[in-house]
Design an enzyme around this catalytic site. Structure first.
Site, PDB file in Angstrom:
ATOM      1  N   HIS A  80       0.820  -1.206   0.000  1.00  0.00           N
ATOM      2  CA  HIS A  80       0.000   0.000   0.000  1.00  0.00           C
ATOM      3  C   HIS A  80       0.860   1.264   0.000  1.00  0.00           C
ATOM      4  CE1 HIS A  80      -4.269  -1.485   1.106  1.00  0.00           C
ATOM      5  NE2 HIS A  80      -3.590  -2.475   0.548  1.00  0.00           N
ATOM      6  N   VAL A  84       0.959   4.023  -3.736  1.00  0.00           N
ATOM      7  CA  VAL A  84       0.512   5.409  -3.579  1.00  0.00           C
ATOM      8  C   VAL A  84       1.745   6.304  -3.503  1.00  0.00           C
ATOM      9  CG1 VAL A  84      -0.814   7.030  -2.166  1.00  0.00           C
ATOM     10  CG2 VAL A  84      -1.534   4.636  -2.334  1.00  0.00           C
ATOM     11  N   GLY A  86       4.544   5.891  -4.748  1.00  0.00           N
ATOM     12  CA  GLY A  86       5.803   5.167  -4.749  1.00  0.00           C
ATOM     13  C   GLY A  86       6.240   4.748  -3.364  1.00  0.00           C
ATOM     14  N   ASP A  88       7.851   5.374  -0.589  1.00  0.00           N
ATOM     15  CA  ASP A  88       8.479   6.518   0.087  1.00  0.00           C
ATOM     16  C   ASP A  88       8.079   6.646   1.548  1.00  0.00           C
ATOM     17  OD1 ASP A  88       5.853   7.285  -0.173  1.00  0.00           O
ATOM     18  OD2 ASP A  88       6.281   9.289  -0.964  1.00  0.00           O
ATOM     19  N   SER A  90       5.317   7.189   2.800  1.00  0.00           N
ATOM     20  CA  SER A  90       4.288   8.207   3.051  1.00  0.00           C
ATOM     21  C   SER A  90       3.128   7.639   3.852  1.00  0.00           C
ATOM     22  CB  SER A  90       3.788   8.797   1.732  1.00  0.00           C
ATOM     23  OG  SER A  90       3.335   7.792   0.852  1.00  0.00           O
ATOM     24  N   ASP A 262       2.545 -19.825   1.288  1.00  0.00           N
ATOM     25  CA  ASP A 262       2.735 -20.940   0.372  1.00  0.00           C
ATOM     26  C   ASP A 262       1.925 -20.685  -0.902  1.00  0.00           C
ATOM     27  OD1 ASP A 262       0.079 -21.428   1.059  1.00  0.00           O
ATOM     28  OD2 ASP A 262       0.567 -23.084   2.416  1.00  0.00           O
TER      29      ASP A 262
END
Length: 335
Positions: A80, A84, A86, A88, A90, A262
């Site tokens: 996630h 959004v 990249g 980073d 955030s 798995d």
């Protein structure tokens, strides 16, 4: 039990097997933007924080040993974050209307693990290791705990973003998405069909909120089972997700081995036992369905997942002088 020859030997043997499987499975995948390195490196902190890997692994494994739900939470946290703006970090920021307040991130967790790792790294190497790299490393180490060896390699060198807005989370794939919507969502981040099918395998662990499942089971007050769901499995889902379901109700994404990373997710899909509509969508396209069949082989799954995680970890990364190295992962540096 046989003699344990130790961590280095297991890792070498593991990567030898993965390399062979990867060559046969994804060698023909379409090249894209993320096939090239965007300024990241293995052992980026070799001189500035040489113990970063062991510190992250030690903290993560201790936390996972106490809470087996953490691998799924930390893996989802990384996913996630990257989808959004990249990779980073955030998603970690606590400002008003930040990403973590958005509906799609309500099921994300593991923030306390990132905080614990950051605390130790700041003691060992102040101001050196980014929160974005901690998220990527912790996700890998949490999933790898069951193997006691790293399941994939992580490039490092990311820097931390300065902006986090809930309004930016519309780039996250919807659990209700059809096949074409999923392909478009992944393509917008530089990921191809191989990556879509491989990364969907993350749903072999973790839980889904019943609100993401009940539209496949009910219509209004009546039972209305999605014909793409096995009827007996649908009945099982209904026991976990009644109509109406409490807002906190959840169901395992993998009804077979929910705490084990798995390839059973793909076997379940072939049996019409995918929990989310977006998972089942992978069986509704010929090329994707063939990949699903291939990835029922665990070695092929681990190989494909490893390669796609490396690509995902490159999405829109900040490197060089861009962004910053946060002192605390929940807040942007003010000085």
């Amino acid at each position: 039990m046989g003699r344990d020859f130790g961590w280095p030997w297991r890792v070498a043997a593991w990567w030898a097997v993965v390399a062979v499987a990867a060559g046969g499975l994804v060698g023909g995948a379409r090249a894209g933007l993320l096939e090239s390195n965007p300024g990241l490196a293995y052992n980026f902190y070799q001189k500035t924080c040489p113990n970063v890997d062991s510190i992250v692994r030690s903290v993560t494994w201790a936390q996972v040993a106490a809470n087996p739900a953490l691998p799924a939470r930390l893996l989802r946290l990384h996913f996630h974050d990257c989808f959004v703006q990249g990779c980073d970090a955030s998603i970690l920021l606590d400002n008003a209307q930040s990403e973590k307040t958005a509906g799609p991130n309500g099921s994300v967790g593991g923030y306390e693990v990132i905080d614990a790792i950051k605390t130790q790294l700041e003691q060992a190497c102040p101001g050196v290791v980014s929160c974005a790299d901690i998220v990527a490393l912790a996700a890998r180490d949490a999933v790898s705990y069951q193997f006691k060896a790293s399941l994939w390699q992580v490039e490092t060198g990311r820097r931390d973003g300065l902006v986090s807005l809930a309004s930016n989370t519309g780039t996250l794939p919807s659990p209700f998405a059809g096949f074409n919507g999923l392909v478009q969502s992944f393509a917008a981040r530089g990921l191809n069909l191989t990556d879509l099918v491989a990364l969907s395998g993350a749903h072999t662990i973790g839980k889904a909120n019943c609100a993401s499942v009940t539209p496949r089971l009910y219509q209004g007050n009546s039972t209305n089972i999605d014909p793409l769901l096995d009827s007996a499995y649908a009945t099982k889902l209904m026991s976990s997700c009644p109509n109406p379901s409490p807002s906190s109700a959840t169901v395992d994404l993998d009804g077979t081995t929910p705490l084990k990373f798995d390839s059973s997710f793909y076997t379940n899909l072939q049996k019409k036992q995918g929990v989310l509509a977006s998972d089942t969508a992978l069986t509704q396209n010929g090329a994707a369905a063939q990949m699903v069949a291939d990835l029922t082989n665990p070695i092929k799954f681990y190989a494909a997942f490893s390669m796609s995680m490396k690509k995902m970890g490159r999405i829109d990364v900040l490197t060089g002088s861009k962004g910053q190295i946060r002192k605390q992962c929940r807040a942007v540096n003010t000085s």
